[in-house]
Design a protein around this motif. Structure first.
Motif, short mmCIF file in Angstrom:
data_model
loop_
_atom_site.label_atom_id
_atom_site.label_comp_id
_atom_site.label_asym_id
_atom_site.label_seq_id
_atom_site.Cartn_x
_atom_site.Cartn_y
_atom_site.Cartn_z
N PHE A 11 0.83 -1.20 0.00
CA PHE A 11 0.00 0.00 0.00
C PHE A 11 0.87 1.25 0.00
O PHE A 11 0.63 2.20 -0.75
N LEU A 12 1.91 1.26 0.83
CA LEU A 12 2.80 2.41 0.91
C LEU A 12 3.54 2.61 -0.40
O LEU A 12 3.69 3.74 -0.87
N ARG A 13 3.98 1.53 -1.03
CA ARG A 13 4.63 1.65 -2.34
C ARG A 13 3.67 2.21 -3.39
O ARG A 13 4.03 3.06 -4.18
N GLY A 14 2.44 1.73 -3.39
CA GLY A 14 1.45 2.24 -4.33
C GLY A 14 1.15 3.70 -4.08
O GLY A 14 1.00 4.49 -5.03
N LEU A 15 1.08 4.09 -2.80
CA LEU A 15 0.86 5.49 -2.47
C LEU A 15 2.01 6.35 -2.98
O LEU A 15 1.79 7.41 -3.56
N LEU A 19 1.64 9.29 -5.73
CA LEU A 19 2.00 10.66 -5.40
C LEU A 19 3.10 11.20 -6.30
O LEU A 19 3.17 12.40 -6.56
N THR A 20 3.97 10.34 -6.77
CA THR A 20 5.11 10.81 -7.57
C THR A 20 4.88 10.64 -9.06
O THR A 20 5.73 11.00 -9.86
N ASN A 21 3.76 10.09 -9.46
CA ASN A 21 3.42 9.88 -10.88
C ASN A 21 4.44 9.01 -11.60
O ASN A 21 4.75 9.25 -12.76
N LEU A 22 4.98 8.04 -10.92
CA LEU A 22 5.93 7.11 -11.53
C LEU A 22 5.26 5.76 -11.76
O LEU A 22 4.46 5.32 -10.93
N PRO A 23 5.58 5.09 -12.86
CA PRO A 23 4.95 3.80 -13.11
C PRO A 23 5.50 2.68 -12.25
O PRO A 23 4.89 1.65 -12.11
#
Length: 107
Positions: A11-15, A19-23
């Motif tokens: 979840f934290l990685r997805g967040l 937030l950073t707009n990185l794929p």
């Protein structure tokens, strides 16, 4: 089946990626930053629980405590820490676009 810490870490990685707009998970590379983010969420969650359990506290106050002391500041910090990774990804995409345009011009 994933354990609770793995689910929270995903979840934290997805967040962070959102937030950073990185794929990918390039926004945060070191486990130390994960540890700091998890610790900050834990501290603010405990603050919110203390607010909710206090006889003079309210659940609404606990929700605002968690959001205003926890999630929003963490989101800003993770966004700022992801700036170099976003910049590098943007530069890499521009270089790939430029090299594609050069290859088309040569043909």
């Amino acid at each position: 089946m994933q354990t609770i810490p793995q689910v929270f870490l995903n979840f934290l990685r997805g967040l962070c990626c959102t937030l950073t707009n990185l794929p990918s998970y390039d926004a945060i590379r070191t486990p130390t930053i994960y540890l700091v983010a998890i610790a900050w969420i834990y501290v603010t969650l405990m603050m919110a629980l203390a607010e909710a359990m206090n006889p003079q506290g309210t659940v609404l106050g606990a929700i605002f405590t968690f959001l205003l002391y926890g999630l929003f500041p963490l989101a800003i910090v993770l966004y700022l820490l992801g700036t170099p990774a976003r910049r590098a990804a943007r530069k890499k995409a521009e270089q790939a676009e430029w090299s594609t345009a050069q290859a088309k011009d040569e043909n």
